[in-house]
Structures are given as structure tokens and as C-alpha cells.
Write a protein that holds these residues in place. Sequence first.
Motif, short mmCIF file in Angstrom:
data_model
loop_
_atom_site.label_atom_id
_atom_site.label_comp_id
_atom_site.label_asym_id
_atom_site.label_seq_id
_atom_site.Cartn_x
_atom_site.Cartn_y
_atom_site.Cartn_z
N UNK A 105 -48.34 -43.18 -17.81
CA UNK A 105 -48.22 -44.52 -18.05
C UNK A 105 -47.72 -45.25 -16.79
N UNK A 106 -46.72 -44.59 -16.08
CA UNK A 106 -45.94 -45.41 -15.24
C UNK A 106 -47.08 -45.27 -14.01
N UNK A 107 -47.54 -44.20 -13.83
CA UNK A 107 -48.56 -44.07 -12.38
C UNK A 107 -49.74 -45.21 -12.81
N UNK A 108 -50.07 -45.04 -13.98
CA UNK A 108 -51.49 -46.03 -14.37
C UNK A 108 -50.93 -47.52 -14.06
N UNK A 109 -49.76 -47.91 -14.53
CA UNK A 109 -49.42 -49.26 -14.28
C UNK A 109 -48.96 -49.74 -12.79
N UNK A 110 -48.27 -48.86 -12.00
CA UNK A 110 -47.62 -48.99 -10.92
C UNK A 110 -48.04 -47.88 -9.85
N UNK A 111 -49.18 -48.04 -9.13
CA UNK A 111 -49.77 -47.27 -8.16
C UNK A 111 -48.93 -46.50 -7.15
N UNK A 112 -47.76 -47.08 -6.82
CA UNK A 112 -46.96 -46.59 -5.95
C UNK A 112 -45.23 -46.52 -6.36
N UNK A 113 -44.68 -45.66 -5.75
CA UNK A 113 -43.27 -45.57 -5.90
C UNK A 113 -42.68 -46.87 -5.63
N UNK A 114 -41.68 -47.51 -6.59
CA UNK A 114 -40.86 -48.80 -6.46
C UNK A 114 -40.06 -48.56 -5.11
N UNK A 115 -40.04 -49.60 -4.32
CA UNK A 115 -39.30 -49.48 -2.88
C UNK A 115 -37.97 -50.32 -3.15
N UNK A 116 -38.04 -51.20 -3.90
CA UNK A 116 -36.94 -52.03 -3.87
C UNK A 116 -36.13 -51.78 -5.61
#
Length: 151
Positions: A105-116
Motif C-alpha cells: 500500500x505504501x509503495x503504491x501511494x508513495x513511489x519513492x522513499x520519503x526524504x524529509x
Amino acid sequence: MARPQISLKTRALRYLSSREHSRLELARKLVAYAQEGDDIEALLDWLQASKFLSEERFSESLVNRRAGRFGNNRILYELKSHGIAADSDVRQGLLDGELERAREVLRRKFSEKPADPVLRAKCMRFLQQRGFSPRSIEVAMKSAWDDEEGV
């Protein structure tokens, strides 16, 4: 010419032919159409005895529909709201796959790792609102994008 009145039994079978319903949900829908002298409880008992209405099938159906998008807490709450107590098999099945579902679910919603930290908090709130456990959220945040970085 007036349309013939649909019987409560026919209406219940129409509802059940479209998808699985819990006993409580079906009773709520049928109450609006009940005439004086109609016994909804007897009809629901007959539907269960005839295997048209099954809480086990309903819970399996609900879990299968919701598991790809929601966490255990949300699914178990929804089962409870339909008047169904989740048995140990359903709970164990959900527990076994929650971490992988959270990652997906996390990968589908956010395509890349959060930077901040702001985006990280947004990701965590997103999973929390979907009903994932704090432990699953923590592990998913650490490992959701590890597979893609190694490729």
C-alpha cells in the motif's frame, strides 16, 4: 397498471445474488420493505438454514475485498460493525500478511522513499488511517522501498 409487490423473500434473494451480506446488514435493508405480519427473523433463519446467507462466506468476502487496501484494525472493525466476531482463523490470516500489505500500500501511494520528516509523517499517517498496526507501520517505513533500490 401497477407493478406487483415484490415479496420480502424475493427481495432478500436479490440482495444476496448481487453480493454476500451479513445477517445484520440484510435485516437493516429488509426492514424498510417489511409489511405488517412479515417475520424478518424467520426469513433470515430460513436463508441461513438454506445456505443462502452465511456469515463465514461474508467475512471471507469482506476480508478479500479489503485486505489489499486496509490494515487489520480497519478490517476487524468493519466485521464488528456488521455484527460478526472475527474467529481466530481470520485474525491469524490477517496478522500473517499485514506487514507485506502495508509495504505494498505504501509503495503504491508513495513511489519513492520519503526524504524529509514531513513526508515521512504523511506516509505514517496514511498507513495509520488505513488501519495498520503501529508495528507494521514502523517496519514498512523502514523496508518498503528496499526491494526497489537493489534492482
